[in-house]
Design a protein around this motif. Structure first.
Motif, PDB file in Angstrom:
ATOM      1  N   THR A 234       0.753  -1.366  -0.232  1.00 44.27           N
ATOM      2  CA  THR A 234       0.479  -0.076   0.035  1.00 44.27           C
ATOM      3  C   THR A 234       0.993   1.053   0.044  1.00 44.27           C
ATOM      4  N   TRP A 236       3.509   3.618   0.699  1.00 48.38           N
ATOM      5  CA  TRP A 236       3.761   4.454   2.331  1.00 48.38           C
ATOM      6  C   TRP A 236       3.349   4.497   3.509  1.00 48.38           C
ATOM      7  N   ASN A 237       1.572   3.988   3.731  1.00 45.86           N
ATOM      8  CA  ASN A 237       0.792   3.437   4.254  1.00 45.86           C
ATOM      9  C   ASN A 237       1.077   2.617   4.491  1.00 45.86           C
ATOM     10  N   THR A 263      -2.972  -1.706  11.394  1.00 40.62           N
ATOM     11  CA  THR A 263      -1.380  -0.540  10.769  1.00 40.62           C
ATOM     12  C   THR A 263       0.517  -1.424  11.447  1.00 40.62           C
ATOM     13  N   GLN A 268       5.629  -0.532   9.377  1.00 46.69           N
ATOM     14  CA  GLN A 268       5.707  -1.293   7.851  1.00 46.69           C
ATOM     15  C   GLN A 268       6.898  -1.786   8.525  1.00 46.69           C
ATOM     16  N   ARG A 289       7.135   4.054  10.179  1.00 50.03           N
ATOM     17  CA  ARG A 289       6.809   4.618  10.505  1.00 50.03           C
ATOM     18  C   ARG A 289       6.895   5.809   9.443  1.00 50.03           C
ATOM     19  N   TRP A 290       7.046   5.160   7.794  1.00 49.37           N
ATOM     20  CA  TRP A 290       7.036   6.599   6.993  1.00 49.37           C
ATOM     21  C   TRP A 290       6.638   7.742   6.981  1.00 49.37           C
ATOM     22  N   ASN A 292       6.630   9.833   4.811  1.00 47.50           N
ATOM     23  CA  ASN A 292       5.778  10.334   3.641  1.00 47.50           C
ATOM     24  C   ASN A 292       4.379  10.661   3.355  1.00 47.50           C
ATOM     25  N   SER A 293       3.913   9.004   4.881  1.00 49.75           N
ATOM     26  CA  SER A 293       2.592   8.823   5.090  1.00 49.75           C
ATOM     27  C   SER A 293       2.076  10.010   5.655  1.00 49.75           C
ATOM     28  N   SER A 301      10.969  10.225   8.907  1.00 42.97           N
ATOM     29  CA  SER A 301      10.142   8.108   9.736  1.00 42.97           C
ATOM     30  C   SER A 301      10.775   8.537  10.765  1.00 42.97           C
TER      31      SER A 301
END
Length: 470
Positions: A234, A236-237, A263, A268, A289-290, A292-293, A301
Protein backbone atom coordinates in the motif's frame (compact mmCIF):
# COMPACT_ATOMS: atom_id res chain seq x y z
CA UNK A 1 29.44 -29.79 10.60
CA UNK A 2 26.90 -27.08 11.42
CA UNK A 3 28.38 -26.65 14.89
CA UNK A 4 31.87 -26.30 13.40
CA UNK A 5 30.56 -23.72 10.93
CA UNK A 6 28.91 -21.74 13.70
CA UNK A 7 32.15 -21.67 15.70
CA UNK A 8 34.12 -20.54 12.65
CA UNK A 9 31.62 -17.78 11.90
CA UNK A 10 31.80 -16.52 15.47
CA UNK A 11 35.60 -16.43 15.35
CA UNK A 12 35.66 -14.73 11.96
CA UNK A 13 33.11 -12.11 12.96
CA UNK A 14 35.06 -11.32 16.09
CA UNK A 15 38.14 -10.70 13.96
CA UNK A 16 36.43 -8.92 11.07
CA UNK A 17 35.19 -5.76 12.72
CA UNK A 18 37.45 -3.48 10.70
CA UNK A 19 36.85 -0.05 12.14
CA UNK A 20 35.17 -1.65 15.16
CA UNK A 21 37.03 -2.02 18.40
CA UNK A 22 36.24 -4.17 21.37
CA UNK A 23 33.12 -2.91 23.12
CA UNK A 24 32.23 -3.01 26.78
CA UNK A 25 31.88 -6.48 28.25
CA UNK A 26 28.24 -5.92 29.13
CA UNK A 27 25.68 -3.35 28.03
CA UNK A 28 23.14 -2.05 30.51
CA UNK A 29 19.41 -2.43 29.90
CA UNK A 30 18.00 0.53 27.96
CA UNK A 31 14.52 1.97 27.50
CA UNK A 32 13.57 2.97 23.95
CA UNK A 33 10.56 5.15 23.12
CA UNK A 34 8.48 4.01 20.16
CA UNK A 35 7.15 6.02 17.25
CA UNK A 36 9.96 8.58 17.43
CA UNK A 37 13.01 9.65 15.49
CA UNK A 38 16.20 8.33 17.07
CA UNK A 39 19.32 10.44 17.53
CA UNK A 40 22.91 9.23 17.51
CA UNK A 41 25.55 9.84 20.15
CA UNK A 42 26.36 13.19 18.51
CA UNK A 43 22.73 14.32 18.67
CA UNK A 44 22.05 13.91 14.96
CA UNK A 45 18.98 12.16 13.57
CA UNK A 46 19.61 8.49 12.82
CA UNK A 47 18.95 7.74 9.14
CA UNK A 48 18.70 3.98 8.92
CA UNK A 49 15.31 3.69 7.25
CA UNK A 50 14.29 0.37 5.71
CA UNK A 51 17.39 -1.01 7.36
CA UNK A 52 18.84 -4.17 8.78
CA UNK A 53 21.24 -5.15 11.55
CA UNK A 54 24.24 -7.46 11.79
CA UNK A 55 26.15 -8.24 14.97
CA UNK A 56 29.96 -8.23 14.84
CA UNK A 57 31.80 -8.86 18.07
CA UNK A 58 30.19 -6.80 20.84
CA UNK A 59 28.50 -4.42 18.43
CA UNK A 60 25.25 -4.36 16.54
CA UNK A 61 25.66 -2.55 13.20
CA UNK A 62 22.56 -0.90 11.77
CA UNK A 63 22.46 -0.01 8.06
CA UNK A 64 19.71 1.97 6.35
CA UNK A 65 18.57 4.60 3.91
CA UNK A 66 19.62 8.25 4.14
CA UNK A 67 17.93 10.18 1.36
CA UNK A 68 18.08 13.54 -0.33
CA UNK A 69 15.31 16.09 0.26
CA UNK A 70 13.57 14.87 -2.93
CA UNK A 71 13.60 11.30 -1.57
CA UNK A 72 16.30 10.07 -3.99
CA UNK A 73 19.31 8.13 -2.75
CA UNK A 74 22.08 9.95 -0.93
CA UNK A 75 23.76 7.41 1.36
CA UNK A 76 23.54 4.08 3.04
CA UNK A 77 24.51 4.98 6.59
CA UNK A 78 26.06 2.67 9.18
CA UNK A 79 25.72 3.01 12.96
CA UNK A 80 26.87 0.79 15.79
CA UNK A 81 25.68 0.12 19.33
CA UNK A 82 26.16 -2.41 22.11
CA UNK A 83 22.77 -1.76 23.72
CA UNK A 84 20.51 -0.94 20.71
CA UNK A 85 19.77 2.55 22.04
CA UNK A 86 23.01 4.51 21.95
CA UNK A 87 23.96 4.57 18.27
CA UNK A 88 27.31 5.87 17.08
CA UNK A 89 27.47 7.04 13.46
CA UNK A 90 30.28 5.21 11.69
CA UNK A 91 30.25 5.91 7.98
CA UNK A 92 28.36 6.69 4.79
CA UNK A 93 29.22 3.19 3.57
CA UNK A 94 27.63 3.70 0.13
CA UNK A 95 26.88 6.98 -1.62
CA UNK A 96 25.80 8.57 -4.88
CA UNK A 97 29.47 8.85 -5.81
CA UNK A 98 30.13 5.13 -5.31
CA UNK A 99 29.11 4.44 -8.92
CA UNK A 100 27.80 6.37 -11.89
CA UNK A 101 24.78 4.07 -11.71
CA UNK A 102 23.96 5.58 -8.30
CA UNK A 103 24.23 9.24 -9.31
CA UNK A 104 20.46 9.47 -9.85
CA UNK A 105 19.00 6.39 -8.26
CA UNK A 106 16.81 5.06 -5.51
CA UNK A 107 18.46 2.59 -3.16
CA UNK A 108 16.13 0.96 -0.67
CA UNK A 109 16.19 -1.58 2.17
CA UNK A 110 19.94 -2.28 2.39
CA UNK A 111 20.82 -5.45 4.29
CA UNK A 112 24.33 -6.69 5.14
CA UNK A 113 25.49 -10.27 5.65
CA UNK A 114 28.91 -11.70 6.50
CA UNK A 115 30.48 -14.47 4.40
CA UNK A 116 32.78 -16.58 6.56
CA UNK A 117 34.43 -18.22 3.53
CA UNK A 118 35.50 -15.01 1.79
CA UNK A 119 35.79 -12.77 4.86
CA UNK A 120 33.66 -10.19 3.04
CA UNK A 121 30.63 -8.21 4.13
CA UNK A 122 27.98 -8.28 1.41
CA UNK A 123 25.20 -5.71 1.05
CA UNK A 124 22.02 -6.43 -0.89
CA UNK A 125 19.54 -3.70 -1.75
CA UNK A 126 16.67 -2.73 -4.04
CA UNK A 127 17.75 -0.41 -6.86
CA UNK A 128 15.60 1.91 -8.99
CA UNK A 129 16.43 4.71 -11.43
CA UNK A 130 15.32 7.62 -9.23
CA UNK A 131 12.49 8.59 -11.57
CA UNK A 132 10.02 5.72 -11.40
CA UNK A 133 9.87 2.13 -10.27
CA UNK A 134 10.34 0.50 -13.64
CA UNK A 135 13.78 -1.04 -13.04
CA UNK A 136 12.91 -3.34 -10.12
CA UNK A 137 16.48 -4.60 -9.73
CA UNK A 138 18.57 -6.10 -6.95
CA UNK A 139 21.99 -4.59 -6.31
CA UNK A 140 25.10 -5.78 -4.48
CA UNK A 141 28.08 -4.10 -2.80
CA UNK A 142 30.95 -5.62 -0.80
CA UNK A 143 33.46 -4.51 1.83
CA UNK A 144 36.38 -5.99 3.73
CA UNK A 145 35.14 -4.35 6.93
CA UNK A 146 31.65 -4.08 8.33
CA UNK A 147 31.54 -0.28 8.44
CA UNK A 148 34.08 0.52 5.75
CA UNK A 149 33.41 1.82 2.25
CA UNK A 150 31.42 -0.71 0.19
CA UNK A 151 32.38 -1.35 -3.42
CA UNK A 152 29.31 -1.30 -5.66
CA UNK A 153 29.12 -4.42 -7.84
CA UNK A 154 26.13 -3.48 -9.99
CA UNK A 155 22.44 -4.32 -10.28
CA UNK A 156 20.40 -6.95 -12.08
CA UNK A 157 17.11 -8.79 -12.13
CA UNK A 158 17.35 -12.13 -10.32
CA UNK A 159 18.10 -14.99 -12.73
CA UNK A 160 17.84 -12.42 -15.50
CA UNK A 161 14.05 -12.40 -15.48
CA UNK A 162 12.37 -11.61 -12.16
CA UNK A 163 11.51 -8.14 -10.90
CA UNK A 164 13.03 -7.41 -7.49
CA UNK A 165 11.75 -4.71 -5.17
CA UNK A 166 11.49 -4.84 -1.36
CA UNK A 167 14.31 -7.10 -0.25
CA UNK A 168 15.82 -8.95 2.69
CA UNK A 169 18.61 -11.45 3.33
CA UNK A 170 19.11 -14.38 5.69
CA UNK A 171 22.03 -16.67 6.56
CA UNK A 172 20.95 -20.13 7.69
CA UNK A 173 22.65 -22.13 10.43
CA UNK A 174 24.57 -24.15 7.83
CA UNK A 175 25.97 -20.98 6.23
CA UNK A 176 23.72 -20.96 3.19
CA UNK A 177 22.74 -17.45 2.18
CA UNK A 178 19.28 -16.48 0.97
CA UNK A 179 17.66 -13.38 -0.48
CA UNK A 180 13.92 -12.75 -0.62
CA UNK A 181 12.29 -10.01 -2.65
CA UNK A 182 8.97 -8.86 -4.02
CA UNK A 183 8.49 -9.73 -7.69
CA UNK A 184 5.95 -9.27 -10.51
CA UNK A 185 4.84 -5.77 -9.45
CA UNK A 186 4.86 -6.96 -5.82
CA UNK A 187 2.29 -9.69 -6.48
CA UNK A 188 4.79 -12.47 -5.76
CA UNK A 189 7.29 -12.87 -2.93
CA UNK A 190 10.20 -15.11 -3.89
CA UNK A 191 13.05 -16.73 -1.96
CA UNK A 192 16.40 -17.28 -3.71
CA UNK A 193 19.48 -19.25 -2.71
CA UNK A 194 22.66 -17.22 -3.06
CA UNK A 195 26.00 -18.29 -4.50
CA UNK A 196 28.70 -19.43 -2.11
CA UNK A 197 30.18 -15.91 -1.89
CA UNK A 198 26.69 -14.36 -1.38
CA UNK A 199 27.16 -11.93 -4.27
CA UNK A 200 24.96 -13.70 -6.83
CA UNK A 201 21.86 -15.83 -7.11
CA UNK A 202 22.18 -19.56 -7.57
CA UNK A 203 18.52 -20.43 -7.93
CA UNK A 204 14.89 -19.84 -7.06
CA UNK A 205 14.01 -21.75 -3.89
CA UNK A 206 10.35 -20.90 -3.38
CA UNK A 207 7.47 -18.79 -4.67
CA UNK A 208 4.92 -19.80 -2.04
CA UNK A 209 2.56 -16.80 -1.97
CA UNK A 210 2.04 -16.34 -5.71
CA UNK A 211 -0.40 -13.47 -6.27
CA UNK A 212 -0.40 -12.55 -2.58
CA UNK A 213 0.63 -8.92 -3.18
CA UNK A 214 3.09 -8.78 -0.29
CA UNK A 215 6.20 -6.66 0.27
CA UNK A 216 8.62 -5.57 3.05
CA UNK A 217 9.83 -9.13 3.78
CA UNK A 218 11.71 -10.07 6.96
CA UNK A 219 12.97 -13.66 7.07
CA UNK A 220 14.26 -15.24 10.29
CA UNK A 221 14.52 -18.60 12.00
CA UNK A 222 13.48 -19.55 15.51
CA UNK A 223 14.49 -23.05 16.52
CA UNK A 224 13.68 -25.23 13.52
CA UNK A 225 10.94 -22.96 12.18
CA UNK A 226 11.37 -20.31 9.50
CA UNK A 227 9.21 -17.19 9.73
CA UNK A 228 8.44 -14.76 6.91
CA UNK A 229 6.96 -11.46 8.10
CA UNK A 230 5.56 -9.10 5.45
CA UNK A 231 3.23 -6.19 4.76
CA UNK A 232 0.62 -5.64 2.11
CA UNK A 233 1.57 -3.38 -0.81
CA UNK A 234 0.00 0.00 0.00
CA UNK A 235 2.86 2.36 -0.73
CA UNK A 236 3.97 4.49 2.22
CA UNK A 237 0.77 3.88 4.17
CA UNK A 238 0.79 1.33 6.97
CA UNK A 239 -1.33 -1.80 6.72
CA UNK A 240 -1.95 -5.22 8.26
CA UNK A 241 1.28 -7.21 8.64
CA UNK A 242 1.11 -10.97 8.09
CA UNK A 243 3.45 -13.90 8.61
CA UNK A 244 3.89 -17.46 7.41
CA UNK A 245 6.00 -20.38 8.65
CA UNK A 246 7.80 -23.45 7.32
CA UNK A 247 10.13 -26.12 8.65
CA UNK A 248 12.02 -26.15 5.33
CA UNK A 249 12.91 -22.88 3.66
CA UNK A 250 11.87 -24.37 0.32
CA UNK A 251 8.44 -25.12 1.76
CA UNK A 252 5.74 -26.00 2.10
CA UNK A 253 4.97 -22.62 3.67
CA UNK A 254 1.73 -21.85 5.44
CA UNK A 255 -0.73 -19.23 4.29
CA UNK A 256 -0.22 -15.74 5.66
CA UNK A 257 -1.69 -14.97 9.11
CA UNK A 258 -2.39 -11.54 10.61
CA UNK A 259 -0.14 -10.23 13.37
CA UNK A 260 -0.44 -6.99 15.35
CA UNK A 261 -3.22 -4.51 14.65
CA UNK A 262 -4.56 -3.40 11.27
CA UNK A 263 -1.65 -0.98 10.67
CA UNK A 264 1.18 -2.70 12.56
CA UNK A 265 0.85 0.24 14.95
CA UNK A 266 1.48 2.69 12.15
CA UNK A 267 4.56 0.94 10.75
CA UNK A 268 5.93 -1.35 8.08
CA UNK A 269 8.34 -4.24 8.54
CA UNK A 270 12.02 -3.47 8.03
CA UNK A 271 13.79 -6.32 9.85
CA UNK A 272 13.51 -8.86 12.66
CA UNK A 273 16.59 -8.94 14.89
CA UNK A 274 17.41 -11.90 17.17
CA UNK A 275 18.90 -10.56 20.42
CA UNK A 276 20.85 -13.34 22.10
CA UNK A 277 22.12 -13.17 25.69
CA UNK A 278 22.60 -15.07 28.91
CA UNK A 279 18.86 -15.57 29.42
CA UNK A 280 18.12 -16.76 25.89
CA UNK A 281 17.14 -15.15 22.59
CA UNK A 282 14.43 -12.57 22.03
CA UNK A 283 13.19 -11.28 18.69
CA UNK A 284 12.84 -7.57 17.94
CA UNK A 285 10.43 -6.27 15.32
CA UNK A 286 12.01 -3.25 13.62
CA UNK A 287 9.49 -1.19 11.69
CA UNK A 288 9.43 2.13 9.84
CA UNK A 289 6.72 4.74 10.31
CA UNK A 290 7.31 6.36 6.96
CA UNK A 291 7.46 10.16 6.89
CA UNK A 292 5.76 10.18 3.48
CA UNK A 293 2.62 8.80 5.12
CA UNK A 294 2.18 11.88 7.31
CA UNK A 295 3.25 14.75 5.08
CA UNK A 296 7.03 14.44 5.33
CA UNK A 297 9.81 12.61 3.53
CA UNK A 298 11.73 9.41 4.19
CA UNK A 299 14.20 11.36 6.32
CA UNK A 300 11.30 12.36 8.60
CA UNK A 301 10.43 8.72 9.25
CA UNK A 302 10.23 7.29 12.76
CA UNK A 303 10.93 3.87 14.21
CA UNK A 304 8.60 1.35 15.82
CA UNK A 305 10.41 -1.43 17.66
CA UNK A 306 8.38 -4.10 19.43
CA UNK A 307 9.03 -7.50 21.03
CA UNK A 308 7.72 -10.48 19.13
CA UNK A 309 6.29 -13.28 21.23
CA UNK A 310 5.61 -16.86 20.25
CA UNK A 311 2.60 -18.59 21.84
CA UNK A 312 3.63 -21.80 20.07
CA UNK A 313 6.58 -22.82 17.93
CA UNK A 314 4.69 -21.82 14.78
CA UNK A 315 2.65 -18.81 15.92
CA UNK A 316 3.68 -15.24 16.56
CA UNK A 317 2.10 -12.20 18.19
CA UNK A 318 2.96 -8.52 18.52
CA UNK A 319 1.45 -5.88 20.82
CA UNK A 320 1.85 -2.13 21.14
CA UNK A 321 4.04 -0.63 23.84
CA UNK A 322 4.97 3.06 24.01
CA UNK A 323 8.36 2.01 25.37
CA UNK A 324 10.43 -1.14 25.38
CA UNK A 325 13.34 -2.13 27.59
CA UNK A 326 16.13 -4.02 25.84
CA UNK A 327 18.85 -5.88 27.71
CA UNK A 328 21.30 -7.11 25.09
CA UNK A 329 23.48 -8.84 27.68
CA UNK A 330 20.55 -10.93 28.91
CA UNK A 331 18.88 -11.21 25.51
CA UNK A 332 15.57 -9.90 26.81
CA UNK A 333 13.04 -7.39 25.46
CA UNK A 334 10.13 -6.20 27.58
CA UNK A 335 7.34 -3.76 26.77
CA UNK A 336 6.06 -0.99 29.03
CA UNK A 337 2.30 -1.29 29.32
CA UNK A 338 0.34 1.95 29.25
CA UNK A 339 -3.23 3.00 29.85
CA UNK A 340 -4.37 5.60 27.33
CA UNK A 341 -7.00 8.08 28.39
CA UNK A 342 -9.21 10.70 26.82
CA UNK A 343 -9.65 14.19 28.26
CA UNK A 344 -13.23 15.47 28.00
CA UNK A 345 -13.93 19.13 28.73
CA UNK A 346 -16.69 19.67 31.30
CA UNK A 347 -18.23 22.68 29.60
CA UNK A 348 -18.44 21.25 26.07
CA UNK A 349 -18.36 17.47 26.39
CA UNK A 350 -15.66 17.45 23.70
CA UNK A 351 -12.27 15.79 23.76
CA UNK A 352 -8.74 17.13 23.65
CA UNK A 353 -7.72 16.38 20.08
CA UNK A 354 -4.71 16.49 17.77
CA UNK A 355 -6.24 17.88 14.54
CA UNK A 356 -6.35 15.62 11.49
CA UNK A 357 -4.60 12.85 13.46
CA UNK A 358 -1.35 14.66 12.66
CA UNK A 359 1.92 13.03 13.66
CA UNK A 360 3.92 16.22 13.18
CA UNK A 361 5.56 18.16 15.97
CA UNK A 362 4.31 21.70 16.49
CA UNK A 363 0.65 20.95 15.78
CA UNK A 364 -1.66 22.85 18.14
CA UNK A 365 -4.23 20.90 20.15
CA UNK A 366 -7.92 21.80 20.14
CA UNK A 367 -11.19 20.26 21.28
CA UNK A 368 -13.31 18.10 19.01
CA UNK A 369 -16.25 15.73 19.17
CA UNK A 370 -15.08 12.60 20.97
CA UNK A 371 -14.58 9.78 18.47
CA UNK A 372 -12.23 7.26 20.07
CA UNK A 373 -9.35 8.05 17.71
CA UNK A 374 -5.75 7.60 18.75
CA UNK A 375 -5.34 11.37 18.31
CA UNK A 376 -7.62 11.77 21.35
CA UNK A 377 -5.79 9.33 23.62
CA UNK A 378 -2.93 10.18 25.98
CA UNK A 379 -0.65 8.25 28.30
CA UNK A 380 -0.13 9.95 31.66
CA UNK A 381 3.51 8.99 32.06
CA UNK A 382 4.86 9.72 35.52
CA UNK A 383 8.06 11.77 35.59
CA UNK A 384 8.20 11.94 39.40
CA UNK A 385 7.31 14.62 41.95
CA UNK A 386 3.62 14.23 41.12
CA UNK A 387 4.08 15.37 37.52
CA UNK A 388 3.18 13.63 34.26
CA UNK A 389 3.96 13.86 30.60
CA UNK A 390 0.93 13.46 28.35
CA UNK A 391 2.15 11.31 25.46
CA UNK A 392 -0.18 10.94 22.47
CA UNK A 393 -1.11 7.41 21.42
CA UNK A 394 -1.11 8.32 17.76
CA UNK A 395 2.00 10.47 17.52
CA UNK A 396 4.20 9.45 20.50
CA UNK A 397 4.67 13.20 21.02
CA UNK A 398 4.11 15.05 24.29
CA UNK A 399 1.63 17.82 25.13
CA UNK A 400 3.55 21.06 25.66
CA UNK A 401 2.59 24.46 27.04
CA UNK A 402 3.65 27.47 24.97
CA UNK A 403 3.09 31.21 25.36
CA UNK A 404 -0.06 31.28 23.22
CA UNK A 405 -1.10 27.69 22.65
CA UNK A 406 -0.63 24.03 23.56
CA UNK A 407 1.10 21.79 21.02
CA UNK A 408 2.47 18.28 20.62
CA UNK A 409 6.26 18.16 20.53
CA UNK A 410 9.10 15.66 20.75
CA UNK A 411 9.12 14.44 24.33
CA UNK A 412 11.77 16.00 26.55
CA UNK A 413 11.86 14.51 30.03
CA UNK A 414 13.50 17.60 31.53
CA UNK A 415 11.18 20.22 29.99
CA UNK A 416 8.81 21.55 32.66
CA UNK A 417 6.59 22.87 29.83
CA UNK A 418 5.76 19.20 29.18
CA UNK A 419 5.07 18.36 32.83
CA UNK A 420 1.57 18.52 34.28
CA UNK A 421 0.14 17.99 37.74
CA UNK A 422 -3.30 16.49 38.22
CA UNK A 423 -5.58 17.79 40.98
CA UNK A 424 -9.19 16.91 41.73
CA UNK A 425 -11.94 19.50 41.38
CA UNK A 426 -15.21 17.84 42.39
CA UNK A 427 -15.89 15.11 39.85
CA UNK A 428 -13.26 16.50 37.48
CA UNK A 429 -9.53 17.12 37.31
CA UNK A 430 -7.42 20.17 36.66
CA UNK A 431 -4.20 19.84 34.67
CA UNK A 432 -1.67 22.41 35.81
CA UNK A 433 1.54 23.20 33.93
CA UNK A 434 4.63 22.83 36.07
CA UNK A 435 6.33 25.61 34.10
CA UNK A 436 3.75 28.38 34.55
CA UNK A 437 1.33 27.07 37.14
CA UNK A 438 -1.52 27.78 34.72
CA UNK A 439 -4.33 25.34 33.92
CA UNK A 440 -5.13 23.53 30.70
CA UNK A 441 -8.03 25.53 29.24
CA UNK A 442 -10.34 25.68 26.22
CA UNK A 443 -9.91 29.23 24.96
CA UNK A 444 -12.87 31.52 25.61
CA UNK A 445 -14.89 28.62 27.03
CA UNK A 446 -15.91 27.89 23.43
CA UNK A 447 -18.08 24.85 22.78
CA UNK A 448 -17.20 24.73 19.07
CA UNK A 449 -15.19 22.03 17.38
CA UNK A 450 -11.55 23.06 16.79
CA UNK A 451 -11.57 25.64 19.61
CA UNK A 452 -7.98 26.16 20.71
CA UNK A 453 -6.51 24.64 23.84
CA UNK A 454 -4.32 27.00 25.85
CA UNK A 455 -3.10 27.47 29.39
CA UNK A 456 -4.65 30.18 31.51
CA UNK A 457 -4.69 31.35 35.11
CA UNK A 458 -6.52 28.68 37.10
CA UNK A 459 -10.00 30.04 37.90
CA UNK A 460 -12.24 27.02 38.49
CA UNK A 461 -14.06 27.50 35.17
CA UNK A 462 -15.72 24.47 33.62
CA UNK A 463 -13.54 24.97 30.54
CA UNK A 464 -10.58 24.03 32.78
CA UNK A 465 -12.27 20.94 34.20
CA UNK A 466 -11.60 17.62 32.53
CA UNK A 467 -12.84 14.04 32.78
CA UNK A 468 -10.26 11.29 32.31
CA UNK A 469 -11.69 8.26 30.50
CA UNK A 470 -10.39 5.01 29.06
Amino acid sequence: MRRVYAILVALCLAAAGGLATAGPAQAAAQTITNGTQFTDTSGNVVHAHGGGVIKVGSYYYWFGEHRNADNTFQYVDAYRSTDLKNWEFRNHVLSQSSSSELASANIERPKVMYNASTGKFVMWMHKENGTDYSEARAAVAVSNTVDGTYSYQGSFRPLGQYMSRDITVFVDTDGTGYMASAARENYDLQIYRLTADYTGIEGLVADPWHGGHREAPALFKRGNVYFMLTSAATGWNANQQQYATATNIAGPWTAMTNVGDSTAYGSQTAYVLPVQGTSGTSYLYMGDRWGNSFGGTVNDSRYVWLPLTFPTTTTMSMSWYPEITVDTAAGTIAGTSATYETLTAHHSGKCADVPSQSLLAGVALSQYTCNGGNNQKFWFKSVGSGSYQLMGRGSSLCVQENATNVTQENCNGSATTQQWSVTTSGSYVLLKSRASGECLDVSGASTANSAAMITYTCNGGTNQQWTRGT
